[in-house]
Design an enzyme around this catalytic site. Structure first.
Site, PDB file in Angstrom:
ATOM      1  N   ARG A  11       0.833  -1.214   0.000  1.00 13.35           N
ATOM      2  CA  ARG A  11       0.000   0.000   0.000  1.00 13.35           C
ATOM      3  C   ARG A  11       0.862   1.257   0.000  1.00 13.35           C
ATOM      4  O   ARG A  11       2.063   1.197   0.217  1.00 13.35           O
ATOM      5  CB  ARG A  11      -0.881   0.028   1.260  1.00 13.35           C
ATOM      6  CG  ARG A  11      -1.896  -1.083   1.308  1.00 13.35           C
ATOM      7  CD  ARG A  11      -2.760  -0.997   2.555  1.00 13.35           C
ATOM      8  NE  ARG A  11      -1.960  -1.044   3.777  1.00 13.35           N
ATOM      9  CZ  ARG A  11      -2.372  -0.609   4.965  1.00 13.35           C
ATOM     10  NH1 ARG A  11      -3.573  -0.097   5.100  1.00 13.35           N
ATOM     11  NH2 ARG A  11      -1.590  -0.687   6.031  1.00 13.35           N
ATOM     12  N   ASP A  60       6.917 -10.847   8.580  1.00 13.09           N
ATOM     13  CA  ASP A  60       6.996  -9.690   9.466  1.00 13.09           C
ATOM     14  C   ASP A  60       8.458  -9.272   9.549  1.00 13.09           C
ATOM     15  O   ASP A  60       9.271  -9.978  10.153  1.00 13.09           O
ATOM     16  CB  ASP A  60       6.456 -10.096  10.846  1.00 13.09           C
ATOM     17  CG  ASP A  60       6.572  -8.974  11.880  1.00 13.09           C
ATOM     18  OD1 ASP A  60       7.132  -7.912  11.551  1.00 13.09           O
ATOM     19  OD2 ASP A  60       6.104  -9.183  13.013  1.00 13.09           O
ATOM     20  N   SER A 141      12.451   9.464   7.165  1.00 19.69           N
ATOM     21  CA  SER A 141      11.372  10.433   7.311  1.00 19.69           C
ATOM     22  C   SER A 141      11.964  11.754   7.738  1.00 19.69           C
ATOM     23  O   SER A 141      13.039  11.794   8.344  1.00 19.69           O
ATOM     24  CB  SER A 141      10.394   9.949   8.387  1.00 19.69           C
ATOM     25  OG  SER A 141       9.533  10.994   8.789  1.00 19.69           O
ATOM     26  N   TYR A 154       9.311   7.019  16.629  1.00 17.92           N
ATOM     27  CA  TYR A 154       9.478   7.007  15.168  1.00 17.92           C
ATOM     28  C   TYR A 154      10.731   7.803  14.766  1.00 17.92           C
ATOM     29  O   TYR A 154      11.508   7.373  13.909  1.00 17.92           O
ATOM     30  CB  TYR A 154       8.214   7.609  14.532  1.00 17.92           C
ATOM     31  CG  TYR A 154       8.081   7.434  13.047  1.00 17.92           C
ATOM     32  CD1 TYR A 154       7.885   6.171  12.478  1.00 17.92           C
ATOM     33  CD2 TYR A 154       8.110   8.539  12.187  1.00 17.92           C
ATOM     34  CE1 TYR A 154       7.741   6.014  11.104  1.00 17.92           C
ATOM     35  CE2 TYR A 154       7.954   8.393  10.811  1.00 17.92           C
ATOM     36  CZ  TYR A 154       7.771   7.127  10.272  1.00 17.92           C
ATOM     37  OH  TYR A 154       7.624   6.979   8.913  1.00 17.92           O
ATOM     38  N   ALA A 156      13.350   8.251  16.606  1.00 19.24           N
ATOM     39  CA  ALA A 156      14.506   7.451  17.033  1.00 19.24           C
ATOM     40  C   ALA A 156      14.791   6.341  16.020  1.00 19.24           C
ATOM     41  O   ALA A 156      15.942   6.118  15.626  1.00 19.24           O
ATOM     42  CB  ALA A 156      14.242   6.846  18.412  1.00 19.24           C
TER      43      ALA A 156
END
Length: 243
Positions: A11, A60, A141, A154, A156
């Site tokens: 996605r 996973d 990000s 996030y 970190a």
């Protein structure tokens, strides 16, 4: 058979990257997903519409045993297959102020982004070194570059991945393997669907959210032969919000 593996490829940005690689390269596309099988099947169907081959791999990334066992089975079934491109895109958010953050919310986010990078990349890196060719692209990000309040976990995870990108790039560059990271800002996808776009746009010089295709274009370039002299770089794609 030369392959490109995209984790979290079913996605959003992951799907857009699968489609960009399918339309711009000759690769057999390996679409990793963890939970949403129908979305993964849709992505595969779109890859095939573009005249490219592909398959779905369910594991996973945060679980080393699961990742290893699925990839080993795949490699045994496809002894001649060579993974030349890895896009470490799988990531999750569990936002909240640090003082109220549960250990589970901390660990899950770190394990998916950071350990996911290790589990997948470490499986293939020796083969890439033997082949003397590879393209590794890590999705980070703006949060991993500047830090974002309410996203200490996030930030970190992605910040650590920035450091790992720079270090691994130096280790493998002599073997014609590049390692880069792409740091999106606000991009319209499932992950940002809950955000107040109208309010956040005021902070973005480009005055809009990015599109997943724009991120995929950049990843497609870094995954190509054209980008052979770019390595250890963190490339921001954020409309000027942090540049």
């Amino acid at each position: 058979m030369k392959c490109a593996l995209v984790t979290g490829g079913s996605r959003g940005i992951g799907r857009a990257i699968c489609l960009r690689l399918a339309s711009d390269s000759e690769y057999h596309i390996l679409i990793n997903y963890q939970a949403n099988q129908s979305a993964a099947e849709e992505t595969l169907a779109e890859v095939q519409k573009l005249g490219r081959t592909g398959e779905i791999l369910k594991f996973d990334v945060s679980d080393n045993d699961d990742t290893k066992s699925v990839l080993e089975k795949w490699q045994e079934a496809n002894p001649d297959a060579v993974v030349e491109v890895i896009v470490n895109n799988a990531g999750i958010t569990r936002d909240g102020l640090f003082m109220w953050m549960s250990h589970e919310d901390w660990s899950k986010v770190i394990n998916t982004s950071l350990n996911g990078f290790y589990n997948v990349t470490n499986f293939f890196i020796q083969k890439m070194l033997r082949n003397k060719y590879g393209r590794i692209v890590n999705m980070v990000s703006v949060s991993g570059v500047k830090g974002t309040a309410g996203q200490t976990n996030y930030s970190a995870a992605k910040g650590a991945l920035v450091g790992a990108t720079k270090a691994l790039a130096q280790e493998v560059a002599k073997r014609n393997i590049t390692v880069n990271a792409v740091a999106p800002g606000f991009v319209r996808s499932d992950m940002t669907a809950e955000l107040d776009e109208k309010e956040l746009i005021k902070m973005i010089p480009a005055n809009r959210f990015g599109e997943v295709e724009e991120v995929a274009d950049l990843v497609g370039f870094l995954a190509s032969k054209k980008a052979g002299y770019i390595t250890g770089e963190i490339i921001n794609i954020n409309g000027g919000i942090y540049s």
